[in-house]
Design an enzyme around this catalytic site. Structure first.
Site, PDB file in Angstrom:
ATOM      1  N   GLU A 195       0.831  -1.207   0.000  1.00 36.84           N
ATOM      2  CA  GLU A 195       0.000   0.000   0.000  1.00 36.84           C
ATOM      3  C   GLU A 195       0.867   1.260   0.000  1.00 36.84           C
ATOM      4  O   GLU A 195       0.579   2.223  -0.716  1.00 36.84           O
ATOM      5  CB  GLU A 195      -0.931  -0.004   1.214  1.00 36.84           C
ATOM      6  CG  GLU A 195      -2.106  -0.952   1.109  1.00 36.84           C
ATOM      7  CD  GLU A 195      -3.122  -0.731   2.223  1.00 36.84           C
ATOM      8  OE1 GLU A 195      -3.363   0.452   2.573  1.00 36.84           O
ATOM      9  OE2 GLU A 195      -3.664  -1.720   2.733  1.00 36.84           O
ATOM     10  N   SER A 260       5.436 -19.647  -2.182  1.00 34.72           N
ATOM     11  CA  SER A 260       5.488 -21.103  -2.014  1.00 34.72           C
ATOM     12  C   SER A 260       4.945 -21.762  -3.266  1.00 34.72           C
ATOM     13  O   SER A 260       4.350 -21.112  -4.130  1.00 34.72           O
ATOM     14  CB  SER A 260       4.648 -21.554  -0.809  1.00 34.72           C
ATOM     15  OG  SER A 260       4.951 -20.826   0.345  1.00 34.72           O
ATOM     16  N   ASP A 332      -5.866 -10.095   0.983  1.00 31.55           N
ATOM     17  CA  ASP A 332      -5.618  -8.746   1.507  1.00 31.55           C
ATOM     18  C   ASP A 332      -6.238  -8.621   2.893  1.00 31.55           C
ATOM     19  O   ASP A 332      -7.396  -8.241   3.050  1.00 31.55           O
ATOM     20  CB  ASP A 332      -6.204  -7.700   0.556  1.00 31.55           C
ATOM     21  CG  ASP A 332      -5.795  -6.285   0.941  1.00 31.55           C
ATOM     22  OD1 ASP A 332      -5.089  -6.125   1.955  1.00 31.55           O
ATOM     23  OD2 ASP A 332      -6.179  -5.335   0.231  1.00 31.55           O
ATOM     24  N   ASP A 335      -5.131  -3.327   6.102  1.00 33.11           N
ATOM     25  CA  ASP A 335      -5.459  -2.021   5.524  1.00 33.11           C
ATOM     26  C   ASP A 335      -4.820  -0.926   6.361  1.00 33.11           C
ATOM     27  O   ASP A 335      -4.921  -0.936   7.601  1.00 33.11           O
ATOM     28  CB  ASP A 335      -6.982  -1.789   5.495  1.00 33.11           C
ATOM     29  CG  ASP A 335      -7.621  -2.308   4.216  1.00 33.11           C
ATOM     30  OD1 ASP A 335      -6.887  -2.772   3.318  1.00 33.11           O
ATOM     31  OD2 ASP A 335      -8.859  -2.260   4.116  1.00 33.11           O
TER      32      ASP A 335
END
Length: 818
Positions: A195, A260, A332, A335
């Site tokens: 971000e 991975s 996600d 934030d």
């Protein structure tokens, strides 16, 4: 003269004797902490005897009459082999490294205190189910039993590092293990840094150019986002480079977050008629490895796989009929918010209902050789307030504001470890999917296989965002606007799930798994767009697969990116003009192009072409972005293949990157490619020599398994650090992520510390390996004995047969109730 000579000789002999005596004493003291694997130890906390059979590779096979006793044995084995590592992980989670290492680690401690990870783990103890609580308590008792043995028998303080640092050790507690789960979540969470990076880039470039340098993964597009400067007009256009984190830090700058591989085949695509599963989770390399192999004989049956010392769970592995692997999902789950301070009272921030006081308390950080430092911790309704010197937040935070973080791992009711234990008890894919419901953080993709079918499921809490969220979580958002705040979490059923695919094969390389509209999108930032292309080709090239073909894919070193980019970048450079005189830069360029023209993209440690290619692409990206981004360009440390492809295909006008803004002439992409190749060859000549045919990728792509504390101590580094020439690269299935930092930008610093391949038609033919050895003791022969096998792409048997373990055991430890 003769007398002086005799006295000098005597003094030299005395000094040499004292030096030898000091070395012998140091060796004796360090060797005292080497575990005796053939011993009977009376301990408190057991209900019945426990047997720890260590096979030829020092993998402990732990047998007991109850699950609690087996977990006790695992704690004891972890403390025997990895005591220093366990305690350093705990100190990191507690924010107490500076007590040992001084000012060097203060920033790490400060951040851990501000995130409040350890206190959140303490609160999570109360919400664990009975089985998890019993496992945590028994495991803690096992670690403490080893600590008691060290004290009672004067076993060299338990680890040689404690002769250099404080030997005071507090007993292990269940909360310590839960804190390590949150610490791993921090290692695997890239979205804070992503971000900030996107916000900083958007302050320097127009939206269409941001889409070039930070491209979305292939798939459907998204709606336009507001520019960061429109949200916060007072943010300065800052191009300063953020600090590089200390190696002890539990987090790192992009792209050193989770990566991975995992894939599985059902019986219809398996030559043996049983399911197949392969998994190699990627983390930063260290000595010893973060992974520790173990086998536990539980009431539900035997399980074998990879554990992380400090946790009573096998996070990857198999039982007789069921196997599971992990990859980072890139969901996600973080934030950042920009919080407006009250101009009249900076302890208050703006909320949808007006200004409100932040939750505030003080925390004291003790620093070695310095006075204690008191910091003020603050929490808003969105989460903890982070200072501007972390993650480059100062560069995107306007005056009169602070940044806060919402993150799923900060939940005080985290049952992730209980889910991992439930997964170990599962016998079928259906039971494995049900166990995943308890995962909170880190979010992972579980790849599952039983005797009949395969599945993949994203586990971990998925934040519910409002459809009108201003930034959709891609850049920091105003924290006082209600639609920007999380609206709780989606149900577990909303997490992506793939069961019994029609094609019989599924897998994940951290690539984009779903293309769903916001807010069910899972993520806009994914970890791979390249490895998945090579994986798809290898999987589709065979009608049926075997254990060996899965191993071959796991060790594949062909770069899809090199095969895709070189024809684009060098299209107008191949075989142009007459041969240049020997010894000239033009001739060197022609020789390099000739080598690359005949290369198949294999990133072999023995070849020169990978080094030429990697240096060229690095120099090319630097030339493309330097004039637009200035000093901030140094933060783009790794080549982004999709960016270079967009530029050379001129997607949406991306070819504009080739023209140097500061020059009067208009440069073409061919001009830039030629100049970048010259740059790369100059760098290669200065660092590796001008004889291109004698170059070796492995000389530059050396893996660094460094001891995170003693590795930099003069004289000790050559004992505790492990160096190996390796194949692979940033975008190969056998991934060896390069450092991206001068003076050694191609060092291999992040990759598969664990590899495992399981065949459920013949489960005991399964194999696994870790990147160093089982022991964390530098004097142990098991400190690095698996490392050479790992480097060569070899494995050790992953068998649940107790007689096979006993046949070549290096020792059998018997723990008896006191």
């Amino acid at each position: 003269m003769a007398t002086a000579f005799r006295w000098l000789l005597r003094l030299f002999t005395l000094a040499a004797g004292l030096a030898i005596a000091a070395l012998l004493l140091a060796y004796f003291l360090a060797a005292r902490s080497l575990p005796d694997y053939d011993a009977t130890v009376e301990v408190a906390g057991l209900s019945a005897p426990v047997e720890i059979v260590r096979d030829h590779a020092n993998v402990p096979h732990i047998f007991g009459e109850s699950d609690a006793d087996v977990y006790f044995g695992l704690g004891f084995a972890h403390a025997q082999d990895r005591l220093w590592q366990i305690l350093m992980l705990r100190r990191t989670a507690q924010g107490r490294l500076s007590e040992l290492f001084g000012r060097r680690t203060f920033r790490i401690d400060e951040l851990m205190r501000r995130l409040d990870i350890y206190n959140r783990a303490v609160r999570s103890v109360e919400v664990q189910d009975a089985a998890t609580t019993a496992a945590l308590e028994a495991y803690s008792a096992g670690i403490n039993a080893r600590l008691q043995q060290v004290n009672d028998e004067a076993l060299g303080r338990g680890a040689p590092e404690f002769w250099l640092f404080s030997p005071e050790i507090a007993p292990w507690q269940p909360a310590d293990s839960l804190a390590l789960v949150k610490l791993m979540a921090l290692r695997l969470s890239p979205h804070i840094a992503q971000e900030v990076r996107r916000a900083r880039t958007s302050l320097l470039l127009p939206p269409e150019r941001v889409a070039d340098i930070l491209p979305d993964s292939p798939g459907a597009g998204i709606a336009a986002l507001p520019e960061y400067a429109d949200l916060f007009p007072d943010v300065p256009r800052d191009t300063r480079v953020a600090e590089v984190m200390d190696p002890l830090a539990p987090f790192a700058a992009l792209p050193f977050s989770g990566a991975s591989n995992a894939w599985a085949a059902d019986p219809s695509r398996s030559a043996s008629g049983g399911t197949l599963l392969a998994n190699d989770p990627h983390l930063g390399f260290s000595a010893p490895s973060i992974w520790y192999l173990a086998r536990l004989e539980l009431a539900s049956g035997g399980v074998i796989g990879g554990s992380i010392p400090g946790m009573p769970a096998l996070l990857v592995g198999r039982s007789e009929r069921f196997g599971w692997g992990l990859t980072s999902s890139y969901l996600d789950d973080q934030d950042l918010y920009i919080e407006e301070l009250d101009p009249d009272d900076d302890s208050r921030v703006r909320t949808p209902d007006g200004f409100r006081a932040m939750e505030t308390r003080n925390s004291i950080i003790r620093v070695k050789d310095e006075p204690p430092v008191t910091i003020t911790l603050q929490w808003t309704e969105n989460g903890p307030v982070l200072p501007g010197h972390h993650f480059g937040l100062a560069s995107v935070t306007p005056p009169g504001h602070v940044a806060s973080l919402a993150w799923t791992a900060l939940s005080p009711a985290d049952t992730s470890l209980g889910a991992a234990l439930a997964l170990m008890r599962a016998q079928t894919v259906e039971e494995g999917l049900a166990a995943g419901a308890g995962y909170v953080a880190p979010s992972l993709n579980l790849t599952l296989a039983d005797g009949d079918t395969i599945a993949m499921k994203t586990v971990g809490a998925m934040p519910r965002r409002d459809a009108d969220h201003q930034t959709r979580g891609r850049i920091p958002a105003p924290g006082w606007i209600e639609t920007n705040r999380w609206q709780g979490y989606f149900n577990y059923q909303a997490n992506p799930e793939f069961v019994a695919p029609a094609g019989g094969i599924l897998g994940n390389t951290n690539n984009k798994t779903v293309d769903r509209p916001f807010p069910l999108h899972v993520s806009y930032h994914w970890g791979d767009t390249q490895r998945v292309q090579r994986w798809r080709r290898l999987m589709q090239a065979r009608e049926v697969h075997t254990r060996e073909s899965f191993i071959e894919a796991q060790l594949d070193t062909v770069s899809y990116s090199a095969r895709a980019l070189l024809p684009l970048v060098a299209a107008d450079l191949w075989f142009t003009g007459e041969a240049a005189p020997a010894g000239t830069p033009e001739r060197l360029r022609q020789d390099a192009l000739q080598l690359l023209a005949d290369w198949n993209g294999e990133m072999s440690e023995h070849l020169p072409e990978p080094l030429i290619y990697a240096a060229w692409m690095r120099a090319l990206q630097e030339r493309l972005i330097r004039d637009e981004l200035g000093a901030f360009a140094r933060e783009f440390t790794h080549v982004e293949p999709v960016f270079i492809e967009r530029v050379f295909r001129d997607v949406d006008g991306a070819g504009a990157w080739c023209d140097v803004i500061q020059s009067a002439a208009e440069e073409s992409c061919t001009d830039v490619a030629r100049a970048a190749l010259d740059d790369a060859l100059v760098w290669i000549s200065e660092t590796h020599g001008r004889a291109l045919e004698s170059l070796r990728w492995g000389d530059a792509h050396t893996v660094r398994h460094d001891h995170q504390v003693l590795g930099d101590v003069p004289g000790l580094g050559w004992i505790v650090n492990i160096r190996q020439s390796t194949s692979g690269g940033d975008q190969t299935l056998m991934r060896g992520l390069t450092s991206g930092r001068d003076p050694d930008p191609f060092l291999n610093v992040h990759g598969a510390g664990f590899r495992g391949v399981y065949d459920f038609a013949d489960p005991d033919s399964s194999v696994f390996v870790i990147a160093t050895g089982q022991s964390g003791h530098p004097l142990s022969r098991h400190y690095d004995d698996l490392g050479e096998l790992w480097r060569r792409g070899e494995y050790i048997p992953m068998s649940l047969d107790p007689e096979l373990a006993r046949a070549a055991a290096v020792g059998v430890t018997t723990l008896r109730p006191r």
